[in-house]
Motif scaffolding. Structure first.
Motif: not given
Length: 127
Positions: A50-60, A80-96
């Motif tokens: 990818l030519a752009v940054p990548l951030i994945l927010f994943e519910g465990r 160029p920049e990537k981050h994988l963020v695990w949400f250990e207490h989430s399913a499909h909707i970590p923002m809520t």
């Protein structure tokens, strides 16, 4: 907790009225017929760079989307920049499900990218 110039409580949660929550579901009902068919046929497995940054927010505990498959794909992609963020207490909707951690993750990972791109110039005065 202080993140740059922003003080954030780890337990912070937005408060939504019943009407606002209803509008969220109305938005889903409107967007789903347009977005879901294309999404169901989307194949990202061939994308390796990818030519752009990548951030994945994943519910465990996500049972809608296999987060382990997403994490394995993440490991294969160059960006160029990537981050994988695990949400250990989430399913499909970590923002809520973990709104405090989600907000902190946006501030920590997405905001610096936006600022580098020039789209975050006003952010210093917004807080």
């Amino acid at each position: 907790m202080t993140t740059g110039r922003i003080a954030i409580s780890p337990g912070c949660r937005p408060t939504y009225s019943d009407g606002e929550i209803g509008r969220l579901w109305e938005g889903n009902e409107f967007a789903t017929p347009y977005l879901l068919p294309e999404l169901l046929t989307l194949d990202l497995t061939t994308i390796r760079k990818l030519a752009v940054p990548l951030i994945l927010f994943e519910g465990r505990h996500d049972r809608n989307v296999n987060s382990e498959v997403a994490a394995a794909w993440f490991d294969t992609v160059e960006s160029p920049e990537k981050h994988l963020v695990w949400f250990e207490h989430s399913a499909h909707i970590p923002m809520t499900e973990e709104p405090g951690k989600f907000l902190l993750s946006l501030v920590r990972f997405a905001r610096p990218i936006a600022e580098k791109a020039g789209s975050g110039e006003h952010l210093d005065t917004a807080w």
